[in-house]
Design a protein around this motif. Structure first.
Motif, mmCIF file in Angstrom:
data_model
loop_
_atom_site.group_PDB
_atom_site.id
_atom_site.type_symbol
_atom_site.label_atom_id
_atom_site.label_comp_id
_atom_site.label_asym_id
_atom_site.label_seq_id
_atom_site.Cartn_x
_atom_site.Cartn_y
_atom_site.Cartn_z
ATOM 1 N N ILE A 36 12.488 -79.324 -4.341
ATOM 2 C CA ILE A 36 11.320 -80.084 -3.841
ATOM 3 C C ILE A 36 11.547 -80.920 -2.557
ATOM 4 O O ILE A 36 10.702 -81.300 -1.785
ATOM 5 C CB ILE A 36 11.296 -81.595 -4.780
ATOM 6 C CG1 ILE A 36 12.760 -82.158 -5.096
ATOM 7 C CG2 ILE A 36 10.963 -80.797 -6.097
ATOM 8 C CD1 ILE A 36 12.387 -83.439 -6.050
ATOM 9 N N THR A 71 10.267 -76.971 -10.444
ATOM 10 C CA THR A 71 10.703 -77.737 -9.144
ATOM 11 C C THR A 71 12.361 -78.192 -9.487
ATOM 12 O O THR A 71 12.390 -78.630 -10.608
ATOM 13 C CB THR A 71 9.906 -78.776 -8.561
ATOM 14 O OG1 THR A 71 9.628 -79.806 -9.334
ATOM 15 C CG2 THR A 71 8.508 -77.834 -8.188
ATOM 16 N N HIS A 98 11.552 -73.622 -7.312
ATOM 17 C CA HIS A 98 11.479 -74.223 -5.611
ATOM 18 C C HIS A 98 12.122 -75.744 -5.602
ATOM 19 O O HIS A 98 11.827 -76.328 -6.484
ATOM 20 C CB HIS A 98 9.996 -74.174 -5.165
ATOM 21 C CG HIS A 98 9.875 -74.001 -3.739
ATOM 22 N ND1 HIS A 98 9.918 -72.849 -3.204
ATOM 23 C CD2 HIS A 98 9.867 -74.696 -2.573
ATOM 24 C CE1 HIS A 98 9.597 -72.752 -1.915
ATOM 25 N NE2 HIS A 98 9.772 -74.151 -1.522
ATOM 26 N N ASN A 100 12.902 -70.434 -3.935
ATOM 27 C CA ASN A 100 12.669 -71.127 -2.615
ATOM 28 C C ASN A 100 12.122 -69.946 -1.787
ATOM 29 O O ASN A 100 12.409 -69.891 -0.561
ATOM 30 C CB ASN A 100 14.084 -71.630 -2.162
ATOM 31 C CG ASN A 100 14.296 -72.779 -2.748
ATOM 32 O OD1 ASN A 100 13.409 -73.816 -2.848
ATOM 33 N ND2 ASN A 100 15.340 -72.999 -3.141
ATOM 34 N N LEU A 110 7.458 -76.901 -0.090
ATOM 35 C CA LEU A 110 7.111 -76.938 -1.377
ATOM 36 C C LEU A 110 5.401 -76.744 -1.575
ATOM 37 O O LEU A 110 5.227 -75.683 -2.426
ATOM 38 C CB LEU A 110 7.500 -77.959 -2.314
ATOM 39 C CG LEU A 110 6.913 -78.227 -3.709
ATOM 40 C CD1 LEU A 110 7.361 -77.224 -4.609
ATOM 41 C CD2 LEU A 110 7.230 -79.703 -4.103
ATOM 42 N N ARG A 151 3.312 -74.035 -4.303
ATOM 43 C CA ARG A 151 2.196 -74.569 -4.832
ATOM 44 C C ARG A 151 0.910 -73.848 -4.749
ATOM 45 O O ARG A 151 0.183 -73.478 -5.331
ATOM 46 C CB ARG A 151 2.054 -76.034 -4.514
ATOM 47 C CG ARG A 151 3.124 -77.036 -5.116
ATOM 48 C CD ARG A 151 2.861 -78.464 -4.961
ATOM 49 N NE ARG A 151 3.850 -79.240 -5.898
ATOM 50 C CZ ARG A 151 4.294 -80.408 -5.357
ATOM 51 N NH1 ARG A 151 3.858 -80.825 -4.281
ATOM 52 N NH2 ARG A 151 4.711 -80.971 -6.020
#
Length: 136
Positions: free
Chosen positions: A80, A108, A78, A53, A87, A91
């Motif tokens: 969602i 995720t 991470h 995160n 997020l 990415r």
């Protein structure tokens, strides 16, 4: 902070005889940003980076040592529904590091900004796979 981390790593290596190629920097939220920064600045000291995160610094991407950085493994976990660190930032980090040639994985999880139990399971599997692969 970096001197504190280097001292802690050295002390741990002395007590547990851990090889430098098995040391992973892991961080949650801002700690992930620090893990990215230290891993990218000193890639020869670590096997990889684990970001939970978190995200790399949004300015001055630390890929100046790209040939050395390519040996690092990176795992991104991470949530969602993360409203603190979007997020999309994770990415973007994934795409940048993948394009740069690093060994990278991203998972995720159905959480906001917290730690999901599956994150910890995936870290364990990922690290153990790396250790088993290097020995095999």
């Amino acid at each position: 902070v970096e001197e504190y981390i280097f001292r802690a790593v050295e002390q741990t290596r002395r007590h547990y005889h851990v090889h430098s190629e098995r040391i992973y920097l892991a961080g949650y939220h801002e700690g992930a940003t620090l893990a990215y920064r230290l891993g990218m600045m000193y890639p020869q000291r670590f096997a990889g980076i684990i970001s939970l995160n978190g995200a790399m610094a949004r300015e001055g991407r630390p890929l100046l040592r790209l040939p050395e950085v390519r040996r690092l493994r990176v795992l991104i976990g991470h949530g969602i529904h993360n409203t603190v660190v979007p997020l999309e930032w994770a990415r973007q980090d994934f795409r940048l590091l993948y394009t740069a040639g690093l060994s990278i994985r991203m998972h995720t999880y159905p959480v906001n900004h917290g730690i999901h139990l599956d994150m910890l399971r995936d870290i364990n599997r990922w690290v153990m796979h790396a250790i088993n692969t290097e020995e095999g």
